[in-house]
Design an enzyme around this catalytic site. Structure first.
Site, PDB file in Angstrom:
ATOM      1  N   ARG A   1       9.391  -7.391  -7.408  1.00 19.91           N
ATOM      2  CA  ARG A   1       8.680  -6.722  -6.307  1.00 19.91           C
ATOM      3  C   ARG A   1       9.426  -6.932  -4.975  1.00 19.91           C
ATOM      4  O   ARG A   1       8.819  -7.140  -3.925  1.00 19.91           O
ATOM      5  CB  ARG A   1       7.255  -7.263  -6.151  1.00 19.91           C
ATOM      6  CG  ARG A   1       6.356  -6.951  -7.300  1.00 19.91           C
ATOM      7  CD  ARG A   1       6.095  -5.458  -7.421  1.00 19.91           C
ATOM      8  NE  ARG A   1       5.000  -5.210  -8.328  1.00 19.91           N
ATOM      9  CZ  ARG A   1       5.094  -5.196  -9.650  1.00 19.91           C
ATOM     10  NH1 ARG A   1       6.270  -5.398 -10.210  1.00 19.91           N
ATOM     11  NH2 ARG A   1       4.046  -4.976 -10.390  1.00 19.91           N
TER      12      ARG A   1
ATOM     13  N   SER B   1      -2.272  -4.381  -7.479  1.00 18.21           N
ATOM     14  CA  SER B   1      -2.204  -5.842  -7.269  1.00 18.21           C
ATOM     15  C   SER B   1      -2.136  -6.149  -5.786  1.00 18.21           C
ATOM     16  O   SER B   1      -1.264  -5.622  -5.091  1.00 18.21           O
ATOM     17  CB  SER B   1      -0.949  -6.422  -7.921  1.00 18.21           C
ATOM     18  OG  SER B   1      -0.923  -6.127  -9.286  1.00 18.21           O
TER      19      SER B   1
ATOM     20  N   GLU C   1       1.220  -8.788  -1.970  1.00 22.27           N
ATOM     21  CA  GLU C   1       2.160  -7.743  -2.380  1.00 22.27           C
ATOM     22  C   GLU C   1       1.952  -6.522  -1.476  1.00 22.27           C
ATOM     23  O   GLU C   1       2.870  -5.776  -1.186  1.00 22.27           O
ATOM     24  CB  GLU C   1       1.878  -7.363  -3.846  1.00 22.27           C
ATOM     25  CG  GLU C   1       2.952  -6.498  -4.442  1.00 22.27           C
ATOM     26  CD  GLU C   1       2.463  -5.689  -5.609  1.00 22.27           C
ATOM     27  OE1 GLU C   1       1.906  -4.597  -5.381  1.00 22.27           O
ATOM     28  OE2 GLU C   1       2.651  -6.137  -6.751  1.00 22.27           O
TER      29      GLU C   1
END
Ligand code: EPU
Length: 335
Positions: free
Chosen positions: A163, A235, A331
């Site tokens: 990520r 998420s 995130e």
């Protein structure tokens, strides 16, 4: 000629569906329009918006939002085994996955149903069910925000990680991605079904790219809330990576602790498990909540503000820190 809207509501432009206003807003459908928008100097800053599926507004924005709405998917190279495809940044990621499936091209089937735009995908190196964008990413083109100069980033330039990419690090906020080039495979396809849940969902079906995509869509539909029905950004936190010694100590206290080895020094732990273990599944404070099936996902049950969701996230982070001494990291981008 572009026309800039003033004091524009952002609620419909982010999948969390929280209220916020931008001082300026413009949607661009061509590179010329984008160049023109980047030249606007009456705003103190400029932010680029794709599908709005990874941002939480906790306040109004004083600058100019440029919404990337460029479209187009084109085959630029073809050989015996694979093709190179150019996709405009404004295409929706899932539309591109559907295009690949229709054309029987493999590589992105595990990434079906990920919300957001193609231009945003390299920024956080989107990933799911055992595959990350970097595995089929060839290069992307971008414009430098301050000068409008075109730049190309190849796979190495992007410095992809979990990520993570250069666009979240040293190049943060400096570029607007305009197109992404993917290397996709022609049949016979090699599918990746190593991810446990995916293997189960496939059952005894042949793992064609279409069946893999369908299995991924089934799992996502069962576990993840659809932003069309309930505001969310997927998420909210990254899965934390901890040193082996800390993992061992935690595993001693919690023998069932799920984990994935990253390398010989580090272990990744599912944040969903940490949050679940603390009893947050389905928890809510007003309209800000934790999803009942996937506690890594925060949801807006209707009227939550960005501040409400942010406060809930901080509460979760504090609880995780106090119990596990793990600092969860968001995130989602918070503004
Ligand atoms: N778990 C629980 N309780 C739950 C759900 C999960 O304890 O209620 C634990 C289980 O041990 C499970 C583990 O968490 O095995 C992992 O759960 P899951 O397979 O759902 O994956 P994840 O690690 O929570 C990541 C990505 C998702 C991606 C899935 C599938 C991150 C931050 N999230 O979630 O990505 O879809 O894997 O590959 O890496 C997103 O980024 O928005 C996103 C949804």
């Amino acid at each position: 000629m572009i026309s800039i809207a003033r004091n524009h509501p952002l609620q419909a432009h982010t999948t969390f569906g929280v209220p916020a206003f931008a001082a300026g807003f413009v949607s661009v459908s061509s590179l010329d329009e984008l160049q023109e928008a980047l030249k606007q100097d009456q705003f103190s800053e400029i932010k680029i918006l794709g599908g709005g599926s990874n941002m939480l507004w906790t306040q109004d924005y004083k600058g100019l939002i440029i919404h990337i709405n460029t479209k187009g998917i084109a085959l630029v190279e073809e050989n015996e085994n694979d093709v190179l495809v150019e996709v405009a940044a404004g295409e929706l990621w899932h539309d591109f996955v559907l295009w690949a499936l229709e054309n029987n091209l493999g590589g992105v089937e595990n990434l079906a149903l990920i919300p957001g735009s193609v231009g945003a995908a390299p920024i956080q190196n989107i990933g799911a069910y055992g595959v990350e964008l970097e595995s089929c990413f060839e290069r992307c083109t971008a414009l430098e925000k301050s000068t409008g100069k075109p730049v190309t980033f190849n796979q190495q330039d992007c410095q992809f990680g979990y990520r993570q990419s250069i666009f979240k690090a040293t190049a943060k906020d400096r570029y607007v991605i305009t197109a992404v080039y993917f290397r996709l495979n022609k049949p016979p396809h090699q599918t990746n079904i190593a991810y446990g849940a995916l293997e189960n969902a496939l059952g005894d079906k042949t793992p064609t790219i279409q069946n893999v995509a369908q299995a991924v869509m089934d799992i996502r539909a069962a576990k993840l809330p659809d932003p069309q029905h309930i505001g969310n950004c997927g998420s909210f936190f990254k899965n934390p990576v901890v040193p082996v010694a800390q993992f061992k100590e935690l595993q001693y206290r919690y023998p069932a602790l799920p984990h994935y080895t990253v390398d010989s020094n580090q272990v990744k732990i599912p944040a969903a498990w940490l949050i679940d273990t603390l009893g947050f599944k389905g928890y809510r404070e007003g309209d800000a909540g934790v999803h009942q099936h996937q506690p890594l996902v925060l949801v807006n049950h209707g009227q939550a503000s960005g501040k409400d969701l942010y406060a809930l996230a901080q509460k979760i982070k504090k609880a995780v820190w106090e119990r596990f001494e793990i600092a969860l990291m968001e995130e989602v981008n918070i503004f």
